[in-house]
Design a protein around this motif. Structure first.
Motif, short mmCIF file in Angstrom:
data_model
loop_
_atom_site.label_atom_id
_atom_site.label_comp_id
_atom_site.label_asym_id
_atom_site.label_seq_id
_atom_site.Cartn_x
_atom_site.Cartn_y
_atom_site.Cartn_z
N ALA A 68 -5.44 5.64 -15.52
CA ALA A 68 -5.05 4.23 -15.33
C ALA A 68 -4.62 3.60 -16.65
N GLN A 69 -5.34 3.89 -17.71
CA GLN A 69 -4.97 3.36 -19.02
C GLN A 69 -3.63 3.92 -19.48
N PHE A 70 -3.42 5.20 -19.26
CA PHE A 70 -2.15 5.83 -19.63
C PHE A 70 -0.99 5.15 -18.91
N GLN A 71 -1.12 4.95 -17.62
CA GLN A 71 -0.06 4.29 -16.86
C GLN A 71 0.12 2.85 -17.30
N GLY A 72 -0.96 2.20 -17.64
CA GLY A 72 -0.89 0.81 -18.07
C GLY A 72 -0.15 0.61 -19.38
N LEU A 73 -0.14 1.65 -20.18
CA LEU A 73 0.59 1.56 -21.45
C LEU A 73 2.07 1.45 -21.21
N GLN A 107 0.83 -1.21 0.00
CA GLN A 107 0.00 0.00 0.00
C GLN A 107 0.87 1.25 0.00
N ARG A 108 1.90 1.24 0.82
CA ARG A 108 2.80 2.40 0.90
C ARG A 108 3.51 2.63 -0.43
N PHE A 109 3.98 1.54 -1.04
CA PHE A 109 4.63 1.65 -2.34
C PHE A 109 3.68 2.26 -3.36
N TRP A 110 2.44 1.78 -3.39
CA TRP A 110 1.45 2.30 -4.33
C TRP A 110 1.22 3.79 -4.10
N GLU A 111 1.00 4.17 -2.86
CA GLU A 111 0.68 5.57 -2.55
C GLU A 111 1.83 6.51 -2.90
N ILE A 112 3.05 6.11 -2.63
CA ILE A 112 4.21 6.97 -2.86
C ILE A 112 4.61 6.99 -4.33
N GLY A 113 4.47 5.87 -5.00
CA GLY A 113 4.95 5.77 -6.38
C GLY A 113 3.84 5.82 -7.40
N PRO A 114 3.42 4.64 -7.90
CA PRO A 114 2.43 4.61 -8.98
C PRO A 114 1.11 5.31 -8.65
N GLY A 115 0.64 5.16 -7.43
CA GLY A 115 -0.62 5.80 -7.05
C GLY A 115 -0.52 7.31 -7.04
N HIS A 116 0.62 7.82 -6.58
CA HIS A 116 0.84 9.26 -6.55
C HIS A 116 0.84 9.81 -7.98
N MET A 117 1.53 9.12 -8.86
CA MET A 117 1.57 9.55 -10.26
C MET A 117 0.18 9.46 -10.89
N TRP A 118 -0.57 8.40 -10.55
CA TRP A 118 -1.93 8.25 -11.08
C TRP A 118 -2.79 9.45 -10.67
N VAL A 119 -2.69 9.86 -9.41
CA VAL A 119 -3.47 11.00 -8.92
C VAL A 119 -3.09 12.26 -9.70
N ARG A 120 -1.80 12.46 -9.87
CA ARG A 120 -1.34 13.67 -10.57
C ARG A 120 -1.79 13.69 -12.03
N ILE A 121 -1.71 12.56 -12.70
CA ILE A 121 -2.16 12.50 -14.09
C ILE A 121 -3.67 12.69 -14.17
N THR A 122 -4.40 12.06 -13.23
CA THR A 122 -5.85 12.22 -13.18
C THR A 122 -6.24 13.68 -13.02
N GLU A 123 -5.58 14.37 -12.09
CA GLU A 123 -5.88 15.79 -11.87
C GLU A 123 -5.57 16.62 -13.11
N TYR A 124 -4.46 16.30 -13.75
CA TYR A 124 -4.08 17.03 -14.97
C TYR A 124 -5.13 16.82 -16.06
N LEU A 125 -5.51 15.57 -16.28
CA LEU A 125 -6.51 15.28 -17.31
C LEU A 125 -7.85 15.93 -16.99
N ARG A 126 -8.24 15.90 -15.73
CA ARG A 126 -9.50 16.51 -15.31
C ARG A 126 -9.47 18.02 -15.63
N GLU A 127 -8.36 18.67 -15.32
CA GLU A 127 -8.23 20.11 -15.58
C GLU A 127 -8.23 20.40 -17.09
N GLN A 128 -7.54 19.58 -17.86
CA GLN A 128 -7.52 19.78 -19.31
C GLN A 128 -8.92 19.59 -19.90
N HIS A 129 -9.69 18.67 -19.34
CA HIS A 129 -11.08 18.46 -19.78
C HIS A 129 -11.92 19.68 -19.41
N ARG A 130 -11.74 20.16 -18.19
CA ARG A 130 -12.51 21.33 -17.72
C ARG A 130 -12.23 22.56 -18.59
#
Length: 168
Positions: free
Chosen positions: A163-168, A126-149
């Motif tokens: 999630a799809q972007f990171q999965g690529l 859980q800690r690894f996810w939150e600090i690494g991939p999860g943190h990046m997922w949140v940042r990309i999500t926020e960026y995409l949300r703002e670009q959509h807005r």
């Protein structure tokens, strides 16, 4: 000379540092189950008693080391996923960052160890996810949300798109 002695003291790793370095190497090479406190003591060139004077148990030592490694994994994330000449450049920067991180041999060893041991130590996963991939997922999500807005991108589901972007 006192100054030379002080410099030697600063440069010389502490017993705790020796234990952490040895345990880190062994846990990444062998995993939690196979690595023993005796092996850690031998690798660190200290007594088993010294290991236990710094760390109350193998489980505690493993948790501490993996936690610290997870923290280091989270270091260096791109400072901002913000305004740029184009979303293409921002997303390309994020993709390059993720690719560099996950292809580092040390990070690959860390991820393998965390995946292998996550059933016994779910808090580490859980800690690894939150600090690494999860943190990046949140940042990309926020960026995409703002670009959509702003109407720059059409991203009706920024969570899924991230999630799809990171999965690529």
């Amino acid at each position: 000379n006192i100054l030379e002695t002080a410099e030697e003291t600063v440069a010389k790793p502490t017993k705790r540092d020796q234990i952490v370095a040895a345990a880190c190497d062994l846990f990444l090479e062998q995993g939690y189950e196979i690595t023993s406190m005796d092996a850690i003591a031998a690798e660190a060139k200290v007594s088993k008693r010294t290991v236990y004077s710094h760390f109350q148990s193998k489980q505690f030592l493993f948790s501490e080391i993996m936690g610290e490694m997870c923290e280091r994994f989270g270091d260096g994330t791109p400072a901002e996923l913000g305004p740029s000449p184009s979303p293409r450049e921002v997303l390309l920067q994020a993709a390059k960052f993720m690719l560099v991180r996950i292809t580092e041999p040390g990070i690959q060893s860390l991820m393998r160890t965390i995946i292998k041991e996550s059933t016994q130590f779910p808090e580490i996963g859980q800690r690894f996810w939150e600090i690494g991939p999860g943190h990046m997922w949140v940042r990309i999500t926020e960026y995409l949300r703002e670009q959509h807005r702003l109407g720059v991108l059409n991203v009706p589901d920024p969570e899924l798109s991230s999630a799809q972007f990171q999965g690529l």
